[in-house]
Design an enzyme around this catalytic site. Sequence first.
Site, mmCIF file in Angstrom:
data_model
loop_
_atom_site.group_PDB
_atom_site.id
_atom_site.type_symbol
_atom_site.label_atom_id
_atom_site.label_comp_id
_atom_site.label_asym_id
_atom_site.label_seq_id
_atom_site.Cartn_x
_atom_site.Cartn_y
_atom_site.Cartn_z
ATOM 1 N N SER A 138 0.871 -1.170 0.000
ATOM 2 C CA SER A 138 0.000 0.000 0.000
ATOM 3 C C SER A 138 0.909 1.221 0.000
ATOM 4 O O SER A 138 2.074 1.132 0.398
ATOM 5 C CB SER A 138 -0.881 0.005 1.255
ATOM 6 O OG SER A 138 -1.482 1.272 1.452
ATOM 7 N N ASN A 140 0.529 3.307 2.064
ATOM 8 C CA ASN A 140 0.611 3.586 3.497
ATOM 9 C C ASN A 140 1.758 2.896 4.200
ATOM 10 O O ASN A 140 2.166 3.322 5.285
ATOM 11 C CB ASN A 140 -0.705 3.194 4.174
ATOM 12 C CG ASN A 140 -1.877 3.992 3.657
ATOM 13 O OD1 ASN A 140 -1.709 4.879 2.822
ATOM 14 N ND2 ASN A 140 -3.070 3.676 4.129
ATOM 15 N N THR A 185 32.017 36.897 28.011
ATOM 16 C CA THR A 185 30.703 36.433 28.433
ATOM 17 C C THR A 185 29.776 37.631 28.412
ATOM 18 O O THR A 185 30.199 38.749 28.748
ATOM 19 C CB THR A 185 30.745 35.826 29.852
ATOM 20 O OG1 THR A 185 31.213 36.808 30.769
ATOM 21 C CG2 THR A 185 31.662 34.603 29.902
ATOM 22 N N HIS A 186 28.539 37.461 28.007
ATOM 23 C CA HIS A 186 27.590 38.565 27.841
ATOM 24 C C HIS A 186 28.111 39.593 26.826
ATOM 25 O O HIS A 186 27.761 40.773 26.896
ATOM 26 C CB HIS A 186 27.309 39.265 29.174
ATOM 27 C CG HIS A 186 26.828 38.362 30.251
ATOM 28 N ND1 HIS A 186 25.483 38.138 30.503
ATOM 29 C CD2 HIS A 186 27.504 37.597 31.153
ATOM 30 C CE1 HIS A 186 25.362 37.295 31.505
ATOM 31 N NE2 HIS A 186 26.573 36.937 31.914
ATOM 32 N N SER A 316 32.312 43.599 -1.619
ATOM 33 C CA SER A 316 31.340 44.648 -1.896
ATOM 34 C C SER A 316 31.414 45.054 -3.363
ATOM 35 O O SER A 316 32.485 45.030 -3.981
ATOM 36 C CB SER A 316 31.605 45.866 -1.008
ATOM 37 O OG SER A 316 30.797 46.959 -1.394
ATOM 38 N N SER A 317 30.259 45.449 -3.907
ATOM 39 C CA SER A 317 30.212 45.946 -5.286
ATOM 40 C C SER A 317 30.509 47.444 -5.352
ATOM 41 O O SER A 317 30.684 47.993 -6.432
ATOM 42 C CB SER A 317 28.824 45.666 -5.881
ATOM 43 O OG SER A 317 27.830 46.349 -5.131
ATOM 44 N N LYS A 322 37.009 45.440 0.296
ATOM 45 C CA LYS A 322 36.269 44.908 1.440
ATOM 46 C C LYS A 322 36.198 43.377 1.354
ATOM 47 O O LYS A 322 35.926 42.807 0.301
ATOM 48 C CB LYS A 322 34.861 45.488 1.469
ATOM 49 C CG LYS A 322 34.115 45.328 2.786
ATOM 50 C CD LYS A 322 32.854 46.197 2.765
ATOM 51 C CE LYS A 322 32.173 46.236 4.121
ATOM 52 N NZ LYS A 322 31.519 44.969 4.451
ATOM 53 N N GLU A 329 28.099 33.645 6.613
ATOM 54 C CA GLU A 329 26.744 34.150 6.417
ATOM 55 C C GLU A 329 25.877 33.133 5.679
ATOM 56 O O GLU A 329 24.697 32.951 5.992
ATOM 57 C CB GLU A 329 26.805 35.464 5.634
ATOM 58 C CG GLU A 329 27.453 36.594 6.406
ATOM 59 C CD GLU A 329 27.883 37.755 5.524
ATOM 60 O OE1 GLU A 329 28.213 38.816 6.073
ATOM 61 O OE2 GLU A 329 27.908 37.601 4.283
#
Length: 453
Positions: A138, A140, A185-186, A316-317, A322, A329
Amino acid sequence: MKYRVDTDSLGEVRIPSDAYYGAFTGRAIQQYHVTGKKSHKHLIAAYVMIKRSAAVANIRTRAIDRKRGQAIIKACDIILAGKHHDQFVIEEINSGAGTAFNMNSNEVICNIALEVLGKKKGQYDVLHPNDHVNMSQSSNDTFPTAMHVAILLNLKETLPAVDILIKSLAKKAKEFSGFKKIGRTHLMDALPVTLGSEFAAYATSITKARNAVSAATKELELVALGGTAVGNGANTPKGYRNIAISELAKISGLHLKPEKDMQYSLQSKFAVANASSSIRNLAIELNKIANDIRLMASGPIAGLSEIGIPAVHAGSSIMPGKVNPSLAECLNMICFAIIGNDTAVANAAQGGQFELNVMLPGMLKAVLDSTDMLKNFLPIFSKNLIDGLTANEERLKQNIEKSPVIVTLLAPKIGYQKSAELFKESLKTGKTIRELVVSKNLMTASQVDALFK
């Protein structure tokens, strides 16, 4: 275009004369335009292996005559050798429980088998998609089984890609072991660590997440084949289930076993949800590492600039020179998609009712998409980003020297209150903690050096 006329329970359907699919598929392709993409190669392979294994079991249990059964097996072997994949025209997201894809498979295999028998496509009085290719099956029980097989096959390609990243992180941990840096930390200065220990921790987190994914495959190895429509094995001959699953394990190279509770295997999608959540957890760890790398590489003047990243293309364009953390990313976005895919799986897993979860195709597509992205991108991320990272030794040293937080190391000797006063004075005057402690005769220079080591 020339056509032939195929007939199903709803009537006649015009089918392109060179097509191996039939009436059910001809109707279905008019309905399921979702992604515009054909089904995954591992779903096709999984289904064809299931049909082959079922034919073997049906021959051995004498449910089908050898001539028809061998023709089905031969047709499956032709497809598994790489032919006619273009005939699997139903998308991964199709009808509930994947019935449309199951029938696409039945019809293609049937018409190839008819040619093996020297007959024409559509001569279903000789060999029928439902009566013979789908015998003892089946949608299923075959689609849940195909889900498990397809995911397992994809994970066999994905886990080595994760291992490549682990190896790269471990190598970088060793390379960076001598570079001390200020901990955070933090997002605030904390006690010093080494850049190497940071990357060693990354390797540990990915190893643990990878092992959790591997552990989740054990549930996927238990399959539903033989449960047919509602998990009670209706319309299957005695001995069929064990033979079919044994054959499927052999041809797929996977450690497949019958799920003891067949009704559970149709009702619940715990195994797939469990695998998906482990992949999501891996993505969470990857996301954190990508974020850390982006922060450590930020700058080169106004950011942290603790590490250098290899330039894979202009950043960068409009801004010449850069360099951006583009691969980190990209990994972020992949991880976001994987987390979203797992949400879709979670919703689908709880969206079934009674004896069947019909949301199988959506779940399968989500997991295959997630594992595809990982297996394709992680080797690139490892080679072109992680392997090329460099340490900015001068910046690392300056941060440790200038940060007043290292007064924490002196607190056991001079007390918390005095250490807090020195912290504030260091920030206000720009003098280092070393300079203040020695100038105030709280400790000698050699004593401070000994603590800082």
